[in-house]
Write a protein that holds these residues in place. Structure first.
Motif, mmCIF file in Angstrom:
data_model
loop_
_atom_site.group_PDB
_atom_site.id
_atom_site.type_symbol
_atom_site.label_atom_id
_atom_site.label_comp_id
_atom_site.label_asym_id
_atom_site.label_seq_id
_atom_site.Cartn_x
_atom_site.Cartn_y
_atom_site.Cartn_z
ATOM 1 N N ALA A 151 -16.655 -1.009 22.057
ATOM 2 C CA ALA A 151 -15.486 -1.886 22.005
ATOM 3 C C ALA A 151 -15.860 -3.325 22.353
ATOM 4 N N TRP A 152 -16.620 -3.499 23.423
ATOM 5 C CA TRP A 152 -16.998 -4.863 23.806
ATOM 6 C C TRP A 152 -18.013 -5.476 22.841
ATOM 7 N N THR A 153 -18.868 -4.649 22.242
ATOM 8 C CA THR A 153 -19.782 -5.177 21.218
ATOM 9 C C THR A 153 -18.990 -5.712 20.034
ATOM 10 N N ALA A 154 -18.023 -4.932 19.556
ATOM 11 C CA ALA A 154 -17.184 -5.389 18.443
ATOM 12 C C ALA A 154 -16.410 -6.640 18.834
ATOM 13 N N TRP A 155 -15.883 -6.669 20.062
ATOM 14 C CA TRP A 155 -15.112 -7.817 20.545
ATOM 15 C C TRP A 155 -15.958 -9.085 20.510
ATOM 16 N N HIS A 156 -17.175 -9.018 21.062
ATOM 17 C CA HIS A 156 -18.040 -10.195 21.102
ATOM 18 C C HIS A 156 -18.468 -10.630 19.702
ATOM 19 N N VAL A 211 -25.736 -7.085 23.273
ATOM 20 C CA VAL A 211 -25.954 -6.505 21.948
ATOM 21 C C VAL A 211 -25.657 -7.536 20.865
ATOM 22 N N ALA A 212 -24.549 -8.259 21.012
ATOM 23 C CA ALA A 212 -24.207 -9.286 20.028
ATOM 24 C C ALA A 212 -25.309 -10.339 19.944
#
Length: 382
Positions: free
Chosen positions: A17-22, A354-355
């Motif tokens: 979720a946080w990877t997609a968010w960033h 990750v981003a």
């Protein structure tokens, strides 16, 4: 059907979720997919609550990551107007082997983390409801506390979608190929095209990539128990009681939050399980161990009822370090996982890392590499 994305993130737990968010905030066209839904009951990121603490003994890597993540969690909750962080404080309690508390203090001092060191007399004065047999000292992180886990993950996904990320429920089949792959397929046969694929599938990583991760990801069964406080008794709720960790007992817990009861969980790794088939019913043996602990450490709860139970899983690497690296054969496939029971709090920093790695602007951390992952467990991160 064929749809092109810059990045497809598979798994909508806290890391995914946080990877997609960033990535979405950096203007990328992102798909986020999950077989069961954000913060679902099967996921390691599911459940009501997770500790966010800064203390990691002498391990500065995760202390700095926790500090960065707590700041991002607070910024996120403020921006989205959601009260999903409880600043209960986190209290470390140590017996004769108090080296880790001392190391934690030194590391927090170096990294700028707030803490208070408490001797036995001060612990007795501040926390008379805690049984302190064998406890010599404590360390309190006053600004740490508890994240409301499943709701927090859902909130991150909702905000990512508001920012342009596409979310869908889909089960992704094991990818195959070499070099840069062009697409993955869902269990329904849909083809999803993307420039980069991120698999953040938690305890399922070993099943999706059996050759690479089958012997390097160790899902374990973990039982959680909630004990109901006596009527009208506020000693076991904040601010009277913080979140706490008993080092030598290998047991941690949280005060009575949102009237759910005092949470008790054993931090020792349970039996290895399959996340699809393991029983989600707590055992009588686990309940008995939790009762014994409550009688010892919280005598005011002697005979208190267990009002709720939960069975989840850790998704361990051999030593507890995260796994964030490219697939060894598919160059545009990233493997993100190894939360190892302590990962939830780090979601924002992991997503940011990750981003950065995908977009070419971040330095790599060797401890997260696939090459560093062994096939025999020897836990080093707590």
């Amino acid at each position: 059907m064929s749809t092109g994305y810059d990045v497809a993130v598979i798994g909508a737990g806290v890391f995914g979720a946080w990877t997609a968010w960033h990535l979405g905030r950096r203007g990328k066209h992102v798909l986020l997919a999950d077989a069961y839904g954000p913060g679902n009951a099967r996921a390691s990121s599911g459940g009501e609550s997770r500790i966010i603490r800064m203390g990691y003994g002498a391990d500065e890597l995760y202390t700095r990551s926790s500090l960065r993540s707590l700041a991002q969690w607070k910024e996120f909750f403020a921006a989205t107007q959601q009260a999903l962080f409880h600043e209960t404080g986190v209290l470390w309690l140590a017996g004769e082997d108090d080296a880790r508390v001392g190391q934690t203090a030194e590391t927090l001092r170096r990294c700028g983390g707030a803490f208070e060191e408490l001797g036995r007399a001060e612990l007795e004065r501040q926390y008379p409801q805690i049984g302190l047999d064998g406890i010599t000292k404590g360390l309190l992180e006053p600004h740490s506390g508890v994240l409301m886990a499943r709701r927090a993950v859902a909130a991150v996904v909702e905000d990512a979608v508001r920012g342009g990320v596409e979310y869908r429920a889909a089960q992704i089949a094991e990818p195959h190929g070499a070099g840069a792959i062009g697409a993955v397929k869902t269990s329904s046969g849909e083809r999803i095209e993307a420039g980069t694929f991120v698999f953040a599938c938690g305890a399922w990583l070993g099943k999706i990539f059996p050759d690479v991760l089958g012997s390097r990801i160790f899902p374990s069964r973990q039982e959680v128990f909630f004990f109901g406080a006596p009527p009208g008794d506020a000693r076991f709720a904040p601010p009277a009681l913080p979140t706490w960790l008993f080092q030598e007992d290998e047991i941690y817990g949280m005060p009575d939050l949102e009237s759910r009861g005092l949470k008790i969980a054993v931090d020792r790794h349970g039996e290895r399980v399959d996340p699809d088939t393991q029983s989600r019913l707590a055992s009588a043996e686990g309940a008995e161990e939790a009762r014994r602990f409550v009688e010892q450490r919280f005598p005011g709860l002697r005979g208190a009822p267990i009002v709720e139970t939960r069975v989840c899983q850790y998704e361990n690497t051999w030593n507890g370090d995260f796994l964030i690296d490219r697939h060894p054969e598919m160059e545009n496939v990233w493997l993100v996982g190894g939360g190892s029971g302590h990962g939830f709090k780090h979601g924002p920093a992991v997503g940011e890392y990750v981003a950065g790695r995908i977009l070419g602007g971040g330095e790599s951390e060797e401890r997260f590499s696939l090459a560093s992952k062994e096939t025999v467990q020897r836990r080093a991160v707590f």
